[in-house]
Design a protein around this motif. Structure first.
Motif, PDB file in Angstrom:
ATOM      1  N   GLY A  58      -9.829   6.493  -7.368  1.00 35.52           N
ATOM      2  CA  GLY A  58      -8.374   6.574  -7.424  1.00 35.52           C
ATOM      3  C   GLY A  58      -7.758   7.226  -6.209  1.00 35.52           C
ATOM      4  O   GLY A  58      -8.273   7.165  -5.095  1.00 35.52           O
ATOM      5  N   PHE A  59      -6.636   7.893  -6.424  1.00 34.78           N
ATOM      6  CA  PHE A  59      -5.826   8.415  -5.338  1.00 34.78           C
ATOM      7  C   PHE A  59      -6.606   9.371  -4.429  1.00 34.78           C
ATOM      8  O   PHE A  59      -7.305  10.273  -4.898  1.00 34.78           O
ATOM      9  N   MET A  65      -0.862   8.379   6.092  1.00 34.76           N
ATOM     10  CA  MET A  65      -1.453   9.000   7.281  1.00 34.76           C
ATOM     11  C   MET A  65      -2.492   8.090   7.918  1.00 34.76           C
ATOM     12  O   MET A  65      -3.272   8.514   8.769  1.00 34.76           O
ATOM     13  N   LEU A  66      -2.519   6.813   7.542  1.00 36.57           N
ATOM     14  CA  LEU A  66      -3.560   5.891   7.961  1.00 36.57           C
ATOM     15  C   LEU A  66      -3.148   5.097   9.194  1.00 36.57           C
ATOM     16  O   LEU A  66      -1.959   4.900   9.467  1.00 36.57           O
ATOM     17  N   SER A 122      -0.623   8.605  -4.075  1.00 33.15           N
ATOM     18  CA  SER A 122      -1.325   7.503  -3.424  1.00 33.15           C
ATOM     19  C   SER A 122      -1.478   7.756  -1.923  1.00 33.15           C
ATOM     20  O   SER A 122      -0.521   8.080  -1.230  1.00 33.15           O
ATOM     21  N   SER A 123      -2.704   7.566  -1.431  1.00 35.22           N
ATOM     22  CA  SER A 123      -2.979   7.722   0.003  1.00 35.22           C
ATOM     23  C   SER A 123      -2.821   6.418   0.761  1.00 35.22           C
ATOM     24  O   SER A 123      -2.727   6.415   1.989  1.00 35.22           O
ATOM     25  N   GLY A 124      -2.836   5.291   0.050  1.00 31.73           N
ATOM     26  CA  GLY A 124      -2.773   3.983   0.696  1.00 31.73           C
ATOM     27  C   GLY A 124      -4.130   3.431   1.098  1.00 31.73           C
ATOM     28  O   GLY A 124      -4.223   2.300   1.595  1.00 31.73           O
ATOM     29  N   ALA A 153       0.842  -1.202   0.000  1.00 32.59           N
ATOM     30  CA  ALA A 153       0.000   0.000   0.000  1.00 32.59           C
ATOM     31  C   ALA A 153       0.875   1.248   0.000  1.00 32.59           C
ATOM     32  O   ALA A 153       2.055   1.210   0.376  1.00 32.59           O
ATOM     33  N   GLY A 154       0.255   2.355  -0.398  1.00 30.50           N
ATOM     34  CA  GLY A 154       0.924   3.651  -0.332  1.00 30.50           C
ATOM     35  C   GLY A 154       1.807   3.933  -1.535  1.00 30.50           C
ATOM     36  O   GLY A 154       2.029   3.079  -2.387  1.00 30.50           O
ATOM     37  N   GLY A 155       2.304   5.154  -1.583  1.00 29.47           N
ATOM     38  CA  GLY A 155       3.211   5.565  -2.649  1.00 29.47           C
ATOM     39  C   GLY A 155       4.647   5.577  -2.168  1.00 29.47           C
ATOM     40  O   GLY A 155       4.967   6.214  -1.157  1.00 29.47           O
TER      41      GLY A 155
END
Length: 405
Positions: free
Chosen positions: A359-360, A241-242, A214-216, A197-199
């Motif tokens: 999407g993102f 930030m998750l 990407s926020s994940g 996950a994530g960028g």
């Protein structure tokens, strides 16, 4: 997982008792039927009427009060209980549980309860660290009681330390994760699932990096959905930030190379791998040791290709069901079909990240599922949690078909 479950919530005295009201609401929101027991100390902080209103049940407070003439109240509650949750648990109630004392309704009912027990301590850091408390906690663990570790943070006394009551949502998530791990009838029970996950971030210098939007959220939703199906999930995530889902093993990485290393170390024992991360295609050839200073001249950045992790995993695939993602802004199905053909994956989730509400960074998504020799299947706009559940159900159906051939 908590829908219809009988949850007995034991609230003991301490400033954190007020948070138990939020805990009741969260349990009810998850579909549980909740009955509350309050110690005398808890009643000094929150009235029984509060918990009665939230739970829609009479609150147990008096060891000698009989709510029905033909029942022994503490035994009736113990027999009714499917999950016993002590939250917040003071040092006093923990000591009673560890030593088998029964001098009030809470301790008496807990002693008679055979259902799984969860204890969420909340107290001053010095009380938590006291050897006597730690001995009692160790005893409870040895007896099979699940201890939900207290959080570290600002305490009522005005300083920080370990002993804060965990957030109600975290407590419910921890209980749910434990129950899921014990449910042997779930579709992914005991299976190892890797989710990325994530960028990823590719360093330019100590203070700058190349990344993407990407926020994940999609990857975290997939990790949660796999956990809810009974899987042993490892989430390999670039910075987000998750909050990491309870019951999910977390491996934090930054760059594409770091993600590749983490994946390869765990790949051989995995049954399913879901590559939801937005992995950088390129990285700087050199990384400056110090911050690159602004000058009057233009700055030229030379990039080199990162390893193609998905293709590498496809080449090594033997038992794994491998799912890749294709995040595109144009010609979505054309590019996704090429990826499906070249990467040796079982499924590609095609995602138009230029689309509104998908999407993102969005909480919703709409995707198209591509599989070899199967017509593309579009999943209409929905929350990423719902999309994640749908992706996994399609994957499980496809895997079953593969195994039957």
């Amino acid at each position: 997982m908590l829908a219809g479950k009988h949850v007995a919530l034991y609230v003991s005295g301490g400033i954190a008792a007020y948070k138990a009201a939020y805990l009741v609401r969260e349990l009810v929101r998850q579909g549980a039927e909740v009955r509350v027991v309050e110690t005398a100390g808890a009643q000094a902080f929150v009235t029984p009427l509060t918990f009665q209103t939230l739970s829609k049940h009479t609150v147990y407070t008096d060891r000698f009060a009989q709510l029905a003439p033909d029942e022994v109240a503490h035994i009736e509650l113990a027999d009714w209980t499917e999950i016993a949750l002590v939250a917040p648990a003071t040092a006093d109630l923990i000591a009673k549980m560890a030593q088998g004392l029964a001098d009030d309704f809470a301790s008496t009912a807990l002693l008679a309860t055979t259902a799984p027990k969860f204890v969420a301590p909340a107290m001053n850091v010095h009380m938590w660290e006291n050897p006597a408390t730690q001995r009692n906690v160790a005893t409870l663990k040895a007896d099979g009681v699940e201890i939900i570790e207290p959080a570290t943070g600002f305490l009522a006394e005005g300083y920080s330390g370990k002993g804060r009551f965990p957030e109600p949502t975290a407590i419910v998530a921890t209980v749910t994760a434990k129950l899921l791990a014990q449910a042997t009838d779930l579709q992914l029970h005991g299976q190892s699932v890797l989710v990325t996950a994530g960028g990823t971030r590719e360093r330019l210098d100590p203070v700058r990096y190349l990344t993407n939007d990407s926020s994940g959220k999609m990857g975290y939703a997939l990790a949660t959905a796999a956990r809810d199906l009974g899987a042993q999930v490892t989430l390999i995530s670039a910075p987000t930030m998750l909050t990491v889902p309870a019951g999910v093993a977390y491996v934090g990485v930054d760059s594409a190379e770091a993600m590749r290393t983490a994946l390869l170390a765990r790949y051989q024992t995995a049954q399913m791998v879901i590559m939801a991360a937005a992995v950088a295609d390129f990285r700087p050839v050199t990384v400056a040791d110090n911050k690159i200073k602004k000058t009057t001249a233009d700055y030229t950045l030379t990039l080199t290709k990162n390893p193609d992790i998905l293709a590498e995993l496809g080449q090594q695939k033997h038992q794994q069901f491998l799912i890749g993602f294709a995040a595109e802004t144009q010609h979505l199905l054309t590019y996704a079909q090429k990826k499906l053909a070249s990467k040796r994956v079982d499924m590609i989730v095609a995602n138009d990240v230029a689309s509104a509400h998908a999407g993102f960074n969005h909480d919703t998504n709409e995707v198209t599922i591509l599989q070899p020799n199967v017509e593309p299947q579009t999943l209409p706009l929905a929350s990423k949690q719902v999309i994640a559940q749908q992706i996994l159900q399609i994957a499980l159906a496809t895997r079953r078909n593969q195994q039957q051939k």
